[in-house]
Design a protein around this motif. Sequence first.
Motif: not given
Length: 207
Positions: A154-157, A169-172, A179-193
């Motif tokens: 998540e820090v890398e993304i 571009e992140i996916a590549n 879709e995996t990138v989108r999932t990670h980003i949703r998790n980032i938003y949730a963790k950081l509120q």
Amino acid sequence: MNLTIGIVEDEKNIREGIALLVDASEGFECKHTFDSAEEAMQKIPLLNLDVVLMDINLPEISGIRCVELLKPRCPNTQFLMFTSFEDTESVFNALKVGANGYITKTTQPVKILDAIIDIHKGGSPMSSHIARKIVSSFQTTKTNTELEKLSTREVEILDLLSKGFRYKEIANQLFLSTETVRTHIRNIYAKLQVNSRTEALNKTFLR
């Protein structure tokens, strides 16, 4: 009525120079100078000084320790650190034990007098670059705290987001599906509120 000043400084030229500056300035009076913490601790409680300029690098007992021991005995005296030490540890330690301000020996004479007036009026004067170091220290602490909530991936993304990369571009770059990138980003938003990339970057100071 003049502000009464004490100076604790082991270097004779600096001690006498500051005393001369104080005495030559209207509204100020240098009551006493001290070349050691031991002498200062013995005499300052008897002098009822308004402000004490305190060096840190004193022989035997440091200026920080001197302030720590004097402050309870001189609650109405303001202690202004006047030193060559610019590291954040010295700044925080001095403020923690009771110093009310922190300026360096490179401070211009007129600004030394301004700092004395400021601290006497209840302010906390600091050399500008010292203040910036304190702000930077708080920001670094916050950054580390926020980033610790995230996984390594998540820090890398988030880092790639801060550089303007799009999801594809992140996916590549990381050999992931979009879709995996989108999932990670949703998790980032949730963790950081947060609700957006901008909010996430602002909160972690990666921007």
